[in-house]
Write a protein that holds these residues in place. Structure first.
Motif, short mmCIF file in Angstrom:
data_model
loop_
_atom_site.label_atom_id
_atom_site.label_comp_id
_atom_site.label_asym_id
_atom_site.label_seq_id
_atom_site.Cartn_x
_atom_site.Cartn_y
_atom_site.Cartn_z
N LYS A 1 -2.33 -16.83 12.89
CA LYS A 1 -2.25 -18.24 12.54
C LYS A 1 -1.11 -18.51 11.55
O LYS A 1 -0.70 -17.63 10.80
N GLU A 2 -0.66 -19.72 11.55
CA GLU A 2 0.39 -20.14 10.63
C GLU A 2 -0.13 -20.15 9.20
O GLU A 2 -1.33 -20.35 8.99
N PRO A 3 0.73 -19.92 8.19
CA PRO A 3 2.18 -19.87 8.33
C PRO A 3 2.74 -18.53 8.81
O PRO A 3 3.95 -18.40 9.00
N ASN A 4 1.88 -17.51 8.97
CA ASN A 4 2.33 -16.22 9.51
C ASN A 4 3.54 -15.68 8.75
O ASN A 4 4.55 -15.29 9.32
N ASN A 5 3.42 -15.67 7.42
CA ASN A 5 4.54 -15.20 6.59
C ASN A 5 4.10 -14.18 5.54
O ASN A 5 4.71 -14.06 4.48
N CYS A 6 3.01 -13.47 5.81
CA CYS A 6 2.54 -12.46 4.85
C CYS A 6 3.55 -11.31 4.78
O CYS A 6 3.96 -10.75 5.80
N LYS A 7 3.92 -10.96 3.57
CA LYS A 7 4.83 -9.82 3.36
C LYS A 7 4.00 -8.55 3.23
O LYS A 7 3.11 -8.48 2.38
N ILE A 8 4.29 -7.57 4.05
CA ILE A 8 3.52 -6.32 4.08
C ILE A 8 4.47 -5.17 3.80
O ILE A 8 5.48 -4.99 4.50
N GLU A 9 4.16 -4.38 2.76
CA GLU A 9 5.01 -3.27 2.37
C GLU A 9 4.23 -1.97 2.34
O GLU A 9 3.09 -1.93 1.89
N SER A 10 4.86 -0.92 2.83
CA SER A 10 4.26 0.42 2.81
C SER A 10 5.29 1.41 2.29
O SER A 10 6.45 1.37 2.70
N LEU A 11 4.84 2.27 1.39
CA LEU A 11 5.75 3.31 0.92
C LEU A 11 6.04 4.32 2.00
O LEU A 11 7.08 4.97 2.02
N GLU A 12 5.10 4.49 2.90
CA GLU A 12 5.31 5.43 4.02
C GLU A 12 4.54 4.88 5.21
O GLU A 12 3.32 5.05 5.32
N LEU A 13 5.20 4.17 6.10
CA LEU A 13 4.55 3.58 7.26
C LEU A 13 4.22 4.65 8.29
O LEU A 13 5.11 5.39 8.74
N ARG A 14 2.92 4.76 8.62
CA ARG A 14 2.50 5.73 9.64
C ARG A 14 2.04 4.95 10.87
O ARG A 14 1.12 4.15 10.79
N VAL A 15 2.66 5.19 11.99
CA VAL A 15 2.38 4.45 13.21
C VAL A 15 1.54 5.32 14.14
O VAL A 15 1.83 6.50 14.28
N ALA B 1 0.85 -1.19 0.00
CA ALA B 1 0.00 0.00 0.00
C ALA B 1 0.88 1.24 0.00
O ALA B 1 2.06 1.19 0.38
N ASP B 2 0.30 2.37 -0.42
CA ASP B 2 1.04 3.62 -0.35
C ASP B 2 1.41 3.94 1.09
O ASP B 2 2.52 4.38 1.39
N SER B 3 0.47 3.72 2.00
CA SER B 3 0.77 3.90 3.42
C SER B 3 -0.16 3.05 4.26
O SER B 3 -1.29 2.76 3.85
N ILE B 4 0.32 2.64 5.42
CA ILE B 4 -0.44 1.81 6.34
C ILE B 4 -0.36 2.44 7.72
O ILE B 4 0.74 2.69 8.25
N GLY B 5 -1.51 2.71 8.32
CA GLY B 5 -1.50 3.36 9.63
C GLY B 5 -0.96 2.47 10.72
O GLY B 5 -0.22 2.91 11.60
N LYS B 6 -1.31 1.16 10.67
CA LYS B 6 -0.94 0.27 11.76
C LYS B 6 -0.88 -1.16 11.25
O LYS B 6 -1.77 -1.60 10.52
N ILE B 7 0.16 -1.87 11.63
CA ILE B 7 0.27 -3.30 11.36
C ILE B 7 0.24 -4.01 12.69
O ILE B 7 1.10 -3.78 13.55
N THR B 8 -0.76 -4.87 12.89
CA THR B 8 -0.96 -5.53 14.18
C THR B 8 -0.75 -7.03 14.05
O THR B 8 -1.35 -7.67 13.18
N TYR B 9 0.09 -7.56 14.90
CA TYR B 9 0.21 -9.00 15.08
C TYR B 9 0.11 -9.30 16.57
O TYR B 9 0.80 -8.70 17.38
N ASP B 10 -0.78 -10.23 16.93
CA ASP B 10 -0.93 -10.60 18.34
C ASP B 10 -0.91 -12.12 18.47
O ASP B 10 -0.62 -12.84 17.50
#
Length: 291
Positions: free
Chosen positions: A277-291, A264-273
């Motif tokens: 579930k497995e395989p838990n290997n999703c690749k997530i890319e942001s051009l500008e990560l906003r936390v 995505a161009d930007s992602i406000g929040k990436i949450t893992y808790d």
């Protein structure tokens, strides 16, 4: 769509009421006919055309094969009007009654407005629609398969549940819990506004779509998004989903995506808790990560 062949009997400017007044007719054109009180006005019929007719009583069109309905009006009392019919074309009609179109095969429907879409379009095999408007009610399009619709405006709740082989273009849908447990669905150039979009689905693809509402696209297999945009309301997206997504602009939150690739161009929040579930290997890319 089919063509009538051979001689067609004409019935014009008549009113029928009571129980099954036109039972078993065939090769007939009904023009400016009114079906009033009673039940099952037109039943077990073949090769029927209805033009500029009015339907008032219950269950007026059951077990009718090879038919065309044009310019007709279905009043609120004509509930459950069209069931168990095959090879039907409907165009330029207004429907104020709920629970139409059940257990059918081969339905073409064009330029139709349904003002009480409660439990409408259930278990249709082979639905081809264009320029449809659905208002109010719950669960339209449940258990349908082999569906193609170009032009849909809908504010009914819980649309497209348990459907297979669906293609939709140019839709504007405001709803809740849509496309649940669906399989092989592609949606182009559309807006879908509502909570919990496409949960527990398989092989859903969205192209050039705008998505709004909480927790979209969770618990999905084979989910694909191309060139889509997300409203600010879209939090906790993609939980426990296998997803390939390209997102234009910003997405508020991605949560516990299971596998695949999200960019995505930007992602406000990436949450893992702890619930990921497995395989838990999703690749997530942001051009500008906003936390």
């Amino acid at each position: 769509m089919f063509a009538f062949i051979g001689y067609m009997e004409q019935i014009k400017h008549k009113t029928f009421g009571g129980e099954r007044p036109l039972f078993g007719i065939k090769d007939t054109v009904l023009e400016d006919v009114t079906i009033t009180d009673g039940e099952s006005g037109i039943k077990c019929c073949t090769n029927i055309e209805a033009k500029n007719c009015r339907f008032i009583g219950k269950y007026p069109w059951w077990h009718v094969d090879k038919s065309v309905i044009s310019g007709c009006y279905f009043e609120a009392g004509s509930r459950s009007a069209i069931w168990y019919s095959k090879d039907m074309t409907m165009r330029n009609c207004t429907i104020d009654a709920p629970k139409l179109f059940r257990e059918m095969k081969g339905l073409t429907i064009e330029n139709v407005t349904i003002n009480d879409a409660d439990e409408t379009f259930w278990n249709i095999d082979g639905l081809h629609g264009s320029n449809l408007t659905l208002h109010q009610g719950t669960y339209p399009f449940m258990y349908c398969q082999n569906v193609y619709i170009d032009g849909l405006k809908c504010d009914s709740l819980y649309v497209f549940q348990y459907c297979k082989n669906v293609e939709i273009h140019h839709a504007d849908i405001v709803t809740k819990d849509s496309f649940w447990e669906c399989e092989n669905v592609t949606i182009y150039d559309s807006t879908i506004d509502g909570e919990y979009l496409a949960w527990h689905s398989k092989n859903v693809k969205l192209v050039n779509c705008h998505i709004a509402g909480e927790q979209p696209l969770c618990y999905a297999e084979g989910l694909v998004l191309e060139n889509c945009t997300f409203d600010e309301s879209c939090d906790r997206a993609f939980e426990d989903s296998d997803v390939q997504a390209t997102i234009k602009g910003h997405i508020t939150e991605v949560k516990n995506a299971r596998s695949g690739h999200i960019i995505a161009d930007s992602i406000g929040k990436i949450t893992y808790d702890k619930f990921v579930k497995e395989p838990n290997n999703c690749k997530i890319e942001s051009l500008e990560l906003r936390v």
